[in-house]
Design an enzyme around this catalytic site. Structure first.
Site, PDB file in Angstrom:
ATOM      1  N   TYR A  10      23.663  77.799   2.417  1.00  0.00           N
ATOM      2  CA  TYR A  10      22.424  77.171   2.369  1.00  0.00           C
ATOM      3  C   TYR A  10      22.107  76.436   3.692  1.00  0.00           C
ATOM      4  CZ  TYR A  10      19.168  73.729   0.314  1.00  0.00           C
ATOM      5  OH  TYR A  10      17.856  73.187  -0.084  1.00  0.00           O
ATOM      6  N   ASP A  27       9.633  73.242  -5.169  1.00  0.00           N
ATOM      7  CA  ASP A  27      11.023  73.461  -5.874  1.00  0.00           C
ATOM      8  C   ASP A  27      11.295  72.266  -6.357  1.00  0.00           C
ATOM      9  OD1 ASP A  27      11.587  73.017  -3.305  1.00  0.00           O
ATOM     10  OD2 ASP A  27      13.702  74.002  -3.368  1.00  0.00           O
ATOM     11  N   HIS A  69      15.031  68.902   5.319  1.00  0.00           N
ATOM     12  CA  HIS A  69      14.486  69.904   6.524  1.00  0.00           C
ATOM     13  C   HIS A  69      13.025  69.693   6.632  1.00  0.00           C
ATOM     14  CE1 HIS A  69      13.385  73.076   3.403  1.00  0.00           C
ATOM     15  NE2 HIS A  69      13.983  72.122   2.691  1.00  0.00           N
ATOM     16  N   HIS A  88      11.500  64.773  -2.112  1.00  0.00           N
ATOM     17  CA  HIS A  88      10.771  65.760  -1.170  1.00  0.00           C
ATOM     18  C   HIS A  88       9.793  66.286  -1.789  1.00  0.00           C
ATOM     19  CE1 HIS A  88      11.274  69.061   1.383  1.00  0.00           C
ATOM     20  NE2 HIS A  88      12.136  70.111   0.963  1.00  0.00           N
ATOM     21  N   HIS A 128      12.256  82.072  -0.066  1.00  0.00           N
ATOM     22  CA  HIS A 128      11.269  82.414   1.007  1.00  0.00           C
ATOM     23  C   HIS A 128      12.609  83.035   1.946  1.00  0.00           C
ATOM     24  CE1 HIS A 128      13.098  78.448   2.121  1.00  0.00           C
ATOM     25  NE2 HIS A 128      12.437  77.873   1.276  1.00  0.00           N
ATOM     26  N   HIS A 185      20.162  70.808  -5.377  1.00  0.00           N
ATOM     27  CA  HIS A 185      20.581  72.283  -5.616  1.00  0.00           C
ATOM     28  C   HIS A 185      21.827  72.489  -6.035  1.00  0.00           C
ATOM     29  CE1 HIS A 185      16.419  73.999  -4.708  1.00  0.00           C
ATOM     30  NE2 HIS A 185      16.377  73.540  -3.671  1.00  0.00           N
ATOM     31  N   ASP A 188      18.081  67.859  -0.470  1.00  0.00           N
ATOM     32  CA  ASP A 188      18.620  69.202  -0.198  1.00  0.00           C
ATOM     33  C   ASP A 188      19.848  69.268   0.644  1.00  0.00           C
ATOM     34  OD1 ASP A 188      16.819  70.770  -1.444  1.00  0.00           O
ATOM     35  OD2 ASP A 188      15.161  70.763   0.618  1.00  0.00           O
ATOM     36  N   GLU A 193       8.531  69.531  -1.291  1.00  0.00           N
ATOM     37  CA  GLU A 193       8.339  70.813  -1.385  1.00  0.00           C
ATOM     38  C   GLU A 193       8.568  71.137  -2.964  1.00  0.00           C
ATOM     39  OE1 GLU A 193      10.940  74.787   0.453  1.00  0.00           O
ATOM     40  OE2 GLU A 193      11.824  72.721   0.493  1.00  0.00           O
TER      41      GLU A 193
END
Length: 394
Positions: free
Chosen positions: A191, A82, A144, A78, A24, A222, A163, A80
């Site tokens: 990051y 991904d 986040h 999380h 993104h 990640h 994250d 999100e």
């Protein structure tokens, strides 16, 4: 598709995204991984999943260890996509599994997937027993997203950090001591700068809470898993979260149509060099905004230049400024500069964005048409005087 054992009975079963080059708007030249973890205990537990298109890869790794239908617990740190993108597919294999998540996690998962799974909402300090092991939860809202949380296994001293402490690195090596440390730390910095920077206060709260835990391994969502250089990455996060920029570094970021603004940029470079401050030049035609933001994280001086185009600023500069304002760096010293032909609005527009960031501003530099050598020397002297004056005031 082999899993990787972290400790006896605990496995990485994630997916490697070798081709990812954009996250993104953040350029990921080294790709990424989406890390999911499997714990074999009396209650077989899956911690997070992967992006939906890597589901088959995750399932192949998982299936070498157990039948996916035997999963009892799924921990969603999380929402999100991904991390949760494969959750609907894996839940088809284990429809009776319980999904553990934060209060905002339950709301987010229901909104994203419209599934009536068996949810168990947890708060900071809550624990669940897996059998020989327990999992303790630490909510980390706005690190986040509002739903973020971390999971900790005290028996194994592993923090599943979501994250936090992550990096976008695609690698067949899973651990920090198997990969060049300088690259891992640089990607962790990128990051943080491009995703986590606005949430420094929240990061500090998480660091305080994590400091009470005995941690031998940080299993990120990640990139690489930290086991040998935990002190190094935690120290960097402490530094970054304070927004403590370096006095010795200046970024000069610009775009130009006919090189007049470029000439001004290099005159400003001389100002910093004369004072022993290291300038770094970033032409927005040649550099991506996410790479620039990596150094905005630690640079004290942020100078942005643009000529006037149609009563406005160039799209490249507009994009960078919007991106930087959103990431909210604080405590910097800003300078707006540029050239113009007849209307000259660009420098004021740049200055407005620097003001939104809360920067302390130097006197703007606005030059009509092409600066000659005498004008460039005047610019160098003026900026140099501004820097010295601001340093005295601070």
């Amino acid at each position: 598709m082999k899993p990787v054992q972290l400790k006896e009975g605990i496995y990485w079963i994630g997916g490697i995204d070798w081709d990812l080059r954009d996250f993104h708007g953040y350029v990921t030249q080294r790709g990424s991984t989406y890390n999911a973890y499997l714990i074999i205990d009396e209650k077989i537990t899956l911690i997070d999943t992967v992006k939906c298109y890597l589901y088959d890869e995750m399932l192949a790794r998982l299936s070498t260890i157990i039948d996916s239908s035997k999963i009892d617990y799924v921990i969603s740190n999380h929402v999100e996509m991904d991390h949760s993108g494969s959750l609907p597919m894996i839940m088809e294999h284990c429809p009776n599994a319980t999904v553990f998540t934060s209060p905002n996690g339950e709301k987010g998962l229901k909104a994203h997937y419209e599934k009536d799974w068996s949810f168990h909402v947890v708060q900071s300090g809550d624990t669940i027993s897996l059998g020989k092991r327990t999992i303790q939860f630490l909510l980390a809202p706005m690190v986040h997203w509002p739903d973020n949380m971390l999971s900790y296994c005290p028996e194994e001293k592993i923090l599943f950090s979501n994250d936090a402490f992550g990096q976008h690195i695609a690698s067949s090596q899973r651990f920090d001591d198997e990969y060049p440390l300088n690259i891992a730390l640089e990607e962790a910095k990128k990051y943080y700068a491009n995703i986590v920077m606005p949430y420094g206060k929240q990061v500090q709260k998480v660091l305080e809470a994590a400091a009470t835990l005995d941690i031998e391994m940080i299993a990120t969502s990640h990139g690489l898993i930290w086991r040998s250089y935990i002190a190094e990455i935690v120290e960097q996060y402490k530094h970054w979260s304070k927004n403590d920029a370096s006095e010795s570094q200046a970024l000069i970021i610009y775009d130009s149509m006919w090189h007049s603004t470029t000439k001004i940029a290099y005159a400003i470079q001389d100002s910093f060099e004369n004072l022993g401050i290291h300038p770094i030049m970033y032409n927005l035609q040649k550099n991506h905004i996410s790479d620039i933001m990596t150094l905005v994280l630690t640079a004290k001086y942020i100078c942005v230049g643009c000529p006037t185009l149609n009563g406005s600023i160039l799209p490249s500069v507009a994009g960078f400024l919007a991106y930087m304002v959103g990431l909210a760096p604080k405590g910097r010293i800003g300078l707006a500069f540029g050239s113009y032909g007849w209307s000259g609005q660009s420098v004021d527009m740049v200055q407005e964005s620097l003001t939104k960031c809360g920067f302390k501003l130097m006197d703007q530099i606005k030059i009509k048409y092409i600066p000659n050598e005498e004008t460039l020397k005047e610019i160098t002297n003026k900026v140099q005087e501004n820097i010295l004056q601001i340093k005295e005031e601070l």
